[in-house]
Design a protein around this motif. Structure first.
Motif, PDB file in Angstrom:
ATOM      1  N   ARG A  42      13.676  -3.552   4.024  1.00 10.67           N
ATOM      2  CA  ARG A  42      14.747  -3.838   3.062  1.00 10.67           C
ATOM      3  C   ARG A  42      14.213  -4.509   1.794  1.00 10.67           C
ATOM      4  NH1 ARG A  42      18.817  -5.760   7.697  1.00 10.67           N
ATOM      5  NH2 ARG A  42      19.531  -3.707   8.297  1.00 10.67           N
ATOM      6  N   VAL A  43      13.107  -3.936   1.289  1.00 13.70           N
ATOM      7  CA  VAL A  43      12.527  -4.392   0.017  1.00 13.70           C
ATOM      8  C   VAL A  43      12.162  -3.160  -0.800  1.00 13.70           C
ATOM      9  CG1 VAL A  43      11.586  -6.530   1.012  1.00 13.70           C
ATOM     10  CG2 VAL A  43      10.144  -4.482   0.899  1.00 13.70           C
ATOM     11  N   GLY A  44      11.863  -3.359  -2.062  1.00 15.58           N
ATOM     12  CA  GLY A  44      11.370  -2.273  -2.898  1.00 15.58           C
ATOM     13  C   GLY A  44       9.883  -2.044  -2.649  1.00 15.58           C
ATOM     14  N   LYS A  45       9.435  -0.834  -2.936  1.00 19.25           N
ATOM     15  CA  LYS A  45       8.000  -0.552  -2.764  1.00 19.25           C
ATOM     16  C   LYS A  45       7.154  -1.477  -3.619  1.00 19.25           C
ATOM     17  CE  LYS A  45       7.474   3.860  -3.511  1.00 19.25           C
ATOM     18  NZ  LYS A  45       6.927   5.229  -3.558  1.00 19.25           N
ATOM     19  N   GLY A  46       7.645  -1.828  -4.803  1.00 18.60           N
ATOM     20  CA  GLY A  46       6.899  -2.730  -5.683  1.00 18.60           C
ATOM     21  C   GLY A  46       6.621  -4.077  -5.032  1.00 18.60           C
ATOM     22  N   THR A  47       7.562  -4.537  -4.204  1.00 15.76           N
ATOM     23  CA  THR A  47       7.367  -5.796  -3.487  1.00 15.76           C
ATOM     24  C   THR A  47       6.218  -5.670  -2.499  1.00 15.76           C
ATOM     25  OG1 THR A  47       9.706  -6.345  -3.717  1.00 15.76           O
ATOM     26  CG2 THR A  47       8.480  -7.493  -1.980  1.00 15.76           C
ATOM     27  N   ILE A  48       6.151  -4.537  -1.822  1.00 17.30           N
ATOM     28  CA  ILE A  48       5.059  -4.310  -0.867  1.00 17.30           C
ATOM     29  C   ILE A  48       3.724  -4.293  -1.601  1.00 17.30           C
ATOM     30  CG2 ILE A  48       4.053  -2.700   0.795  1.00 17.30           C
ATOM     31  CD1 ILE A  48       6.940  -1.792   1.429  1.00 17.30           C
ATOM     32  N   TYR A  49       3.662  -3.530  -2.687  1.00 12.48           N
ATOM     33  CA  TYR A  49       2.408  -3.461  -3.450  1.00 12.48           C
ATOM     34  C   TYR A  49       2.050  -4.821  -4.048  1.00 12.48           C
ATOM     35  CZ  TYR A  49       2.276   1.588  -2.863  1.00 12.48           C
ATOM     36  OH  TYR A  49       2.193   2.843  -2.320  1.00 12.48           O
TER      37      TYR A  49
END
Length: 110
Positions: A42-49
């Motif tokens: 439940r996060v954006g991909k940008g948060t993961i990166y």
């Protein structure tokens, strides 16, 4: 304040690691999609990166997290101050019998 923000960051990171562990276990590294990890966490991909830099970085973090959890679990099961042969016997029981049952990987799709 700063303490609450740090807890939020740590919680988000832990959620991403948990989601990634499931996705990698289910799909394998090559087929795992960052979109699936992001959706599950439940996060954006940008948060993961932002946290891990790349899919490789995320996978390395998942492996480190799983390893650390296994070490903590094994240590918790060893008798304190036990004689080395007793501790070794207990260690083998934990690693071979108990840990796999307590923390299985999700079933793989075929």
């Amino acid at each position: 304040g700063p303490r609450a923000r740090q807890l939020t960051i740590e919680g988000r990171r832990a959620g991403i690691l948990a989601a990634a562990r499931e996705v990698f276990a289910k799909d394998g590294f090559q087929r795992a999609l960052m979109d699936d990890v992001a959706r599950k966490a439940r996060v954006g991909k940008g948060t993961i990166y932002g946290h891990f830099g790349s899919k490789d970085g995320l996978f390395q973090a998942v492996c480190s997290d799983v390893s650390e959890r296994n070490v903590q679990g094994v240590r918790a099961g060893l008798p304190a101050g036990g004689r080395p042969p007793v501790q070794l016997g207990r260690l083998l029981t934990i690693v071979v019998e108990e840990r796999p049952r307590a923390h299985p990987w999700p079933a793989r799709r075929t």
